[in-house]
Design an enzyme around this catalytic site. Structure first.
Site, PDB file in Angstrom:
ATOM      1  CE  LYS A   1      -1.787   2.406   3.327  1.00  8.73           C
ATOM      2  NZ  LYS A   1      -1.573   3.748   2.765  1.00  8.73           N
TER       3      LYS A   1
ATOM      4  N   GLY B   1       7.629   4.413   8.069  1.00 15.96           N
ATOM      5  CA  GLY B   1       6.783   5.579   8.348  1.00 15.96           C
ATOM      6  C   GLY B   1       7.112   6.125   9.718  1.00 15.96           C
ATOM      7  CB  SER B   2       5.281   8.476  11.853  1.00 17.88           C
ATOM      8  OG  SER B   2       4.060   7.776  11.902  1.00 17.88           O
ATOM      9  CB  THR B   3       8.355   6.637  15.934  1.00 15.50           C
ATOM     10  OG1 THR B   3       9.634   6.685  15.281  1.00 15.50           O
ATOM     11  CG2 THR B   3       8.498   5.810  17.196  1.00 15.50           C
TER      12      THR B   3
ATOM     13  CB  VAL C   1       2.010   4.819  11.932  1.00 17.96           C
ATOM     14  CG1 VAL C   1       1.385   3.656  11.210  1.00 17.96           C
ATOM     15  CG2 VAL C   1       1.127   6.046  11.803  1.00 17.96           C
ATOM     16  N   GLY C   2       4.281   3.175  13.671  1.00 15.00           N
ATOM     17  CA  GLY C   2       5.045   1.945  13.945  1.00 15.00           C
ATOM     18  C   GLY C   2       4.579   1.307  15.245  1.00 15.00           C
TER      19      GLY C   2
ATOM     20  CD  GLU D   1      13.500   3.562   7.337  1.00 18.72           C
ATOM     21  OE1 GLU D   1      13.397   4.541   8.120  1.00 18.72           O
ATOM     22  OE2 GLU D   1      13.446   3.652   6.105  1.00 18.72           O
TER      23      GLU D   1
ATOM     24  CB  CYS E   1      13.188   8.458   7.903  1.00 21.62           C
ATOM     25  SG  CYS E   1      13.906   7.453   6.609  1.00 21.62           S
TER      26      CYS E   1
ATOM     27  CD  GLU F   1      11.151  11.951  11.786  1.00 25.44           C
ATOM     28  OE1 GLU F   1      10.188  11.332  12.280  1.00 25.44           O
ATOM     29  OE2 GLU F   1      11.901  11.469  10.920  1.00 25.44           O
TER      30      GLU F   1
HETATM   31  P1  ADP Z   1       4.300   9.892   7.685  1.00 22.29           P
HETATM   32  O1  ADP Z   1       4.429  10.542   9.013  1.00 22.29           O
HETATM   33  O2  ADP Z   1       5.564   9.649   6.969  1.00 22.29           O
HETATM   34  O3  ADP Z   1       3.145  10.379   6.878  1.00 22.29           O
HETATM   35  P2  ADP Z   1       2.776   7.710   8.526  1.00 22.29           P
HETATM   36  O4  ADP Z   1       3.409   6.803   9.484  1.00 22.29           O
HETATM   37  O5  ADP Z   1       1.648   8.560   8.955  1.00 22.29           O
HETATM   38  O6  ADP Z   1       3.984   8.459   7.951  1.00 22.29           O
HETATM   39  O7  ADP Z   1       2.297   6.931   7.237  1.00 22.29           O
HETATM   40  C1  ADP Z   1       3.086   5.975   6.574  1.00 22.29           C
HETATM   41  C2  ADP Z   1       2.191   4.941   5.965  1.00 22.29           C
HETATM   42  O8  ADP Z   1       1.460   4.285   6.982  1.00 22.29           O
HETATM   43  C3  ADP Z   1       1.164   5.485   4.994  1.00 22.29           C
HETATM   44  O9  ADP Z   1       1.061   4.605   3.910  1.00 22.29           O
HETATM   45  C4  ADP Z   1      -0.118   5.488   5.812  1.00 22.29           C
HETATM   46  O10 ADP Z   1      -1.279   5.378   5.035  1.00 22.29           O
HETATM   47  C5  ADP Z   1       0.072   4.253   6.650  1.00 22.29           C
HETATM   48  N1  ADP Z   1      -0.687   4.206   7.907  1.00 22.29           N
HETATM   49  C6  ADP Z   1      -1.120   5.244   8.672  1.00 22.29           C
HETATM   50  N2  ADP Z   1      -1.761   4.790   9.781  1.00 22.29           N
HETATM   51  C7  ADP Z   1      -1.730   3.429   9.717  1.00 22.29           C
HETATM   52  C8  ADP Z   1      -2.200   2.371  10.554  1.00 22.29           C
HETATM   53  N3  ADP Z   1      -2.837   2.616  11.686  1.00 22.29           N
HETATM   54  N4  ADP Z   1      -1.955   1.112  10.183  1.00 22.29           N
HETATM   55  C9  ADP Z   1      -1.280   0.833   9.045  1.00 22.29           C
HETATM   56  N5  ADP Z   1      -0.827   1.783   8.200  1.00 22.29           N
HETATM   57  C10 ADP Z   1      -1.032   3.063   8.525  1.00 22.29           C
END
Ligand code: ADP
Length: 797
Positions: A192, A244-246, A248-249, A266, A300, A397
């Protein structure tokens, strides 16, 4: 006329890249984009849609499908069906597909670069010269891995179906990092892209369709975090790979806690960029432009924290401000533009807010007078100097073109400041002095260190974090490990292969809650057998004074302390002290080996006595117990032998220089041992950890802890420094959460069936967690006992 004057009077003309190809692509596929499942384009009716826009001018480029549960189900089902067939192909067959993908990306590289820039806002110069070439390199490199994998990894198999979620800052590159290794190793995938930047991933899907990639091997579905969550939580997914972000990680780690799904994360960073007084200053300034204003700082691993030696700080800042004022912001399609647009309004609002808050904290913000375009989402290059290490903007960040600057006096202060962050993704060190550069590079807790360079990437070098920057590596052999696993062990001695004795031991809580240690031993004499904990090289009583009785088949065998939160905290403190003082990790591998051999030798001296202890607790025959001790002695010899043989590597990359992949200890590791075989499992798990230089807080077998406790006298007499091994006994369910949640523990190895609590607790500092039964070979144990740090050392005269 001086060159400076000439440069001042030269006007920049515009050098726009044509967007025709990208417009045609969007037109051909319709302004309403589809999703790619099972080798086909689907346009499900009734699905919610959202716009994807060009952040440089606000124009809507296309509408994108918000995939729901039905679409996720179909994609997972297609990937599941395709996976066994894909894995059954020969490595050569898979290599041919990956090679064809690489060739076709090359053919369509202009289209991909233009689409990427249109959708993301990054300068075409970057997407054309960095993102797409790195992407091509990634597929070529992994075509190679697919080809030779039978030879390099004969006893491995793919993990299965991967769910990959990527961010918007490097859509094509992140996609390659996830797809190429997954496919090379025989997995299938559902990917995705981020909601702001779906177009290039869809164009990539079309490339895969055109090369005839078997249906279902790659599925690309679009949508926002809700779709991401559905993929992550789907029970048909075997492994999740997320960048992605910590924040959401953490959500993802929690969502799949205890499910057994593989995970690589990551995450974010606040990477230090360290400039010493003897650095080549002009190169360091130029490097810094690349470190923090590349991709508008939405990187990042951006070098967002400048640490500059105090005596050159003023000169360095002057040069930096001058360079900042020359940066050109504007239409990202213009080939002569340095900085493009910020990806989305929400991101721009966040950057603006963080800068305002920093100003409100009293920090001085400097922005050059660069002309900003009239339309679109732009933010000027920004510098906060004289920032306190604790200020929010020095810790959090920003993910934008904002640099904070701090000064230091000595190398040790630079190292302390560099590590004063909860992240650990990357760092740059600038010094012409090789001793300083390498010492600092070795001391920064981060996965990638660039010496006299920055933002170097290559498909053959692992990239990934320490601490809250996540775990797992992407690229090269280090990245590939995350997409395969050992086939079930055959002959090699391993924990999962070890005969488990039907332990008849039990544990009972002492009713008196304290000093019930005086009792009759098997010979009928009065003894006090309350075996103490072993913390910081000393024997200690439990904080709560409670104890547990160990009951063997013939009755009471002894008492052990019932550890609580405080005991674990004390043990962690002792282990941290050992790491910080480098009393063990700072020793040469040879010295560590000497100690481990010595432990084995000393254990041999007490073979009979310890075997009796095992037998009394578990009811094993003496022959069995002796053989367990002998096996444990062999383990100490085994891991002593490995100490100086788990070498790093020198990677072949595209730079002129060396990329050193160094195995570093994880730090403090929490170890939770299984009930049985009590001594062997304790040894099999503890010894590799300390062999690699970690310090450990160990909780031995719950029902038969006494043999492990006997070991502390052996440690004491074998010159093992204080704090390297700390042993706390108790009820696992009482101790597990404390271990899992402790922020000074860097990793957990646990041999328990249900890892849910461990996974949930690990979210605080994003510690890595391994189920010990899955560590079936020596090599895997060694890998899991270390972090790989890649140190980039370009050179030339
Ligand atoms: P950034 O801060 O770089 O936008 P995010 O961590 O918000 O990064 O998003 C990175 C990816 O994670 C995107 O593809 C986003 O749609 C997806 N995402 C956001 N929330 C969730 C979640 N709860 N579960 C899985 N994927 C998510």
């Amino acid at each position: 006329m001086s060159i400076e004057k000439i440069l001042q009077t030269l006007e920049w003309g515009s050098a726009p890249e044509s967007i025709k190809m990208a417009e045609e692509f969007v037109k051909n596929f319709g302004s309403e984009q589809g999703i790619f499942i099972n080798g086909k384009w689907l346009y499900p009716v009734g699905c919610e849609r959202f716009n994807t826009t060009n952040p440089a001018n606000g124009e809507v480029l296309a509408t994108i499908i918000q995939s729901g549960q039905k679409e996720v189900d179909s994609a997972v089902m297609a990937a599941r069906e395709a996976q066994p067939k894909w894995a059954a192909l020969s490595g050569h067959e898979r290599a041919k597909y990956l090679y064809a993908i690489a060739r076709n990306i090359q053919k369509h590289s202009r289209l991909l670069a233009v689409l990427e820039t249109l959708d993301n806002g990054k300068p075409i110069r970057e997407s054309r010269d960095i993102d797409v070439p790195l992407m091509i390199r990634h597929f070529y490199h992994h075509a190679g891995w697919a080809q030779i994998m039978d030879e390099t990894h004969p006893n491995h198999e793919p993990i299965g179906v991967c769910g990959s979620i990527i961010p918007w800052n490097f859509p094509l590159l992140m996609l390659s990092w996830k797809i190429a290794p997954a496919l090379a190793a025989g997995n299938t995938i559902i990917l995705k892209p981020a909601e702001y930047t779906s177009l290039s991933a869809l164009a990539f899907a079309e490339i895969c369709r055109s090369v005839g990639l078997p249906h279902g091997v790659l599925n690309i579905i679009t949508g926002d975090g809700r779709t991401g969550a559905r993929i992550v939580e789907h029970e048909g997914i075997d492994k999740v790979a997320f960048t992605g972000s910590t924040g959401v990680g953490r959500i993802i780690r929690n969502a799949i806690a205890g499910t057994g799904k593989g995970l690589t994360l990551e995450l974010g960073g606040k990477s230090p960029y360290i400039v010493f007084e003897d650095a080549d200053i002009d190169s360091a300034v130029e490097g810094l432009v690349n470190a923090i204003w590349f991709n508008q700082g939405q990187v990042c691993c951006a070098g967002s924290r400048l640490l500059v030696q105090e005596n050159i700080a003023e000169k360095f800042h002057d040069k930096l401000r001058l360079r900042m004022s020359k940066l050109r912001l504007g239409n990202p399609m213009d080939k002569a533009i340095d900085m493009g647009a910020i990806v989305d309004e929400s991101q721009l609002a966040m950057i603006t807010k963080m800068c305002k808050e920093a100003e409100a904290e009293g920090l001085e913000m400097w922005q050059a007078d660069n002309p900003l375009p009239q339309e679109g989402l732009f933010f000027p290059p920004t510098l906060f100097s004289n920032v306190a290490p604790s200020s929010t903007i020095a810790q959090e960040e920003v993910f934008g073109p904002v640099l904070v600057s701090l000064t230091f006096r000595s190398p040790s202060e630079a190292i302390a400041l560099a590590n004063n962050t909860r992240y650990g993704l990357a760092g740059s060190v600038w010094s012409q002095d090789i001793d300083t550069a390498l010492e600092v590079a070795r001391s920064i807790k981060a996965g990638t260190i660039w010496v006299n360079c920055t933002n170097q990437f290559d498909a053959n070098s692992g990239f990934g974090g320490y601490r809250e920057s996540g775990f797992g590596r992407e690229g090269g052999i280090e990245g590939l490990w995350a997409y395969m696993r050992n086939k079930p062990p055959t002959s090699e001695k391993s924990l999962s292969g070890y005969m488990i004795h039907q332990s008849q031991s039990q544990i009972q809580t002492s009713p008196s809650g304290g000093t019930a240690g005086a009792s009759l031993d098997q010979q009928g004499s009065i003894v006090n057998r309350t075996t103490k904990f072993y913390i910081g090289g000393k024997q200690c009583r439990p904080d709560g004074n409670y104890s547990l009785s160990v009951i063997g088949p013939n009755g009471f065998v002894g008492e052990v302390g019932r550890g609580n939160r405080k005991d674990i905290r004390n043990a962690v403190e002792a282990a941290s002290k050992s790491i910080n003082s480098k009393n063990w990790c700072g020793k040469s591998a040879h010295s560590r080996a000497q100690v481990l051999f010595y432990i084995g030798e000393n254990l041999q001296q007490r073979e009979d006595e310890i075997a009796k202890r095992i037998s009394a607790q578990t009811g094993q025959s003496m022959d069995d117990a002796i053989s367990e001790v002998k096996d444990s002695i062999a383990e100490w010899f085994r891991w002593a032998s490995w100490s100086d043989k788990h070498d790093g590597r020198v990677h072949e990359t595209t730079i002129n220089g060396l990329v050193l992949a160094v195995n570093e200890p994880l730090g403090v590791v929490g170890l939770v041992c299984p009930a049985s075989p009590s001594l062997f499992s304790f040894t099999r798990l503890l010894a590799p950890l300390i062999s690699m230089g970690n310090s450990v807080v160990a909780i031995p077998s719950e029902t038969a802890p006494l043999a492990a406790l006997e070991m502390y006298q052996i440690f004491e007499t074998s010159d093992l420094p204080a704090g390297v091994v700390n042993i706390v006994t108790g009820l696992h369910e009482e101790l597990l959460s404390t271990i899992a949640e402790h922020d000074a523990i860097d990793a957990i190895w646990a041999d328990i069936n249900d890892m849910t609590l461990v996974h949930q607790g690990s979210c605080g500092n994003m510690k890595q967690t391994w189920k010990a039964t899955s560590l079936s070979s020596d090599k895997e144990l060694l890998r899991r006992a270390c972090n790989v740090k890649n140190i980039w050392l370009p050179h030339g005269i």
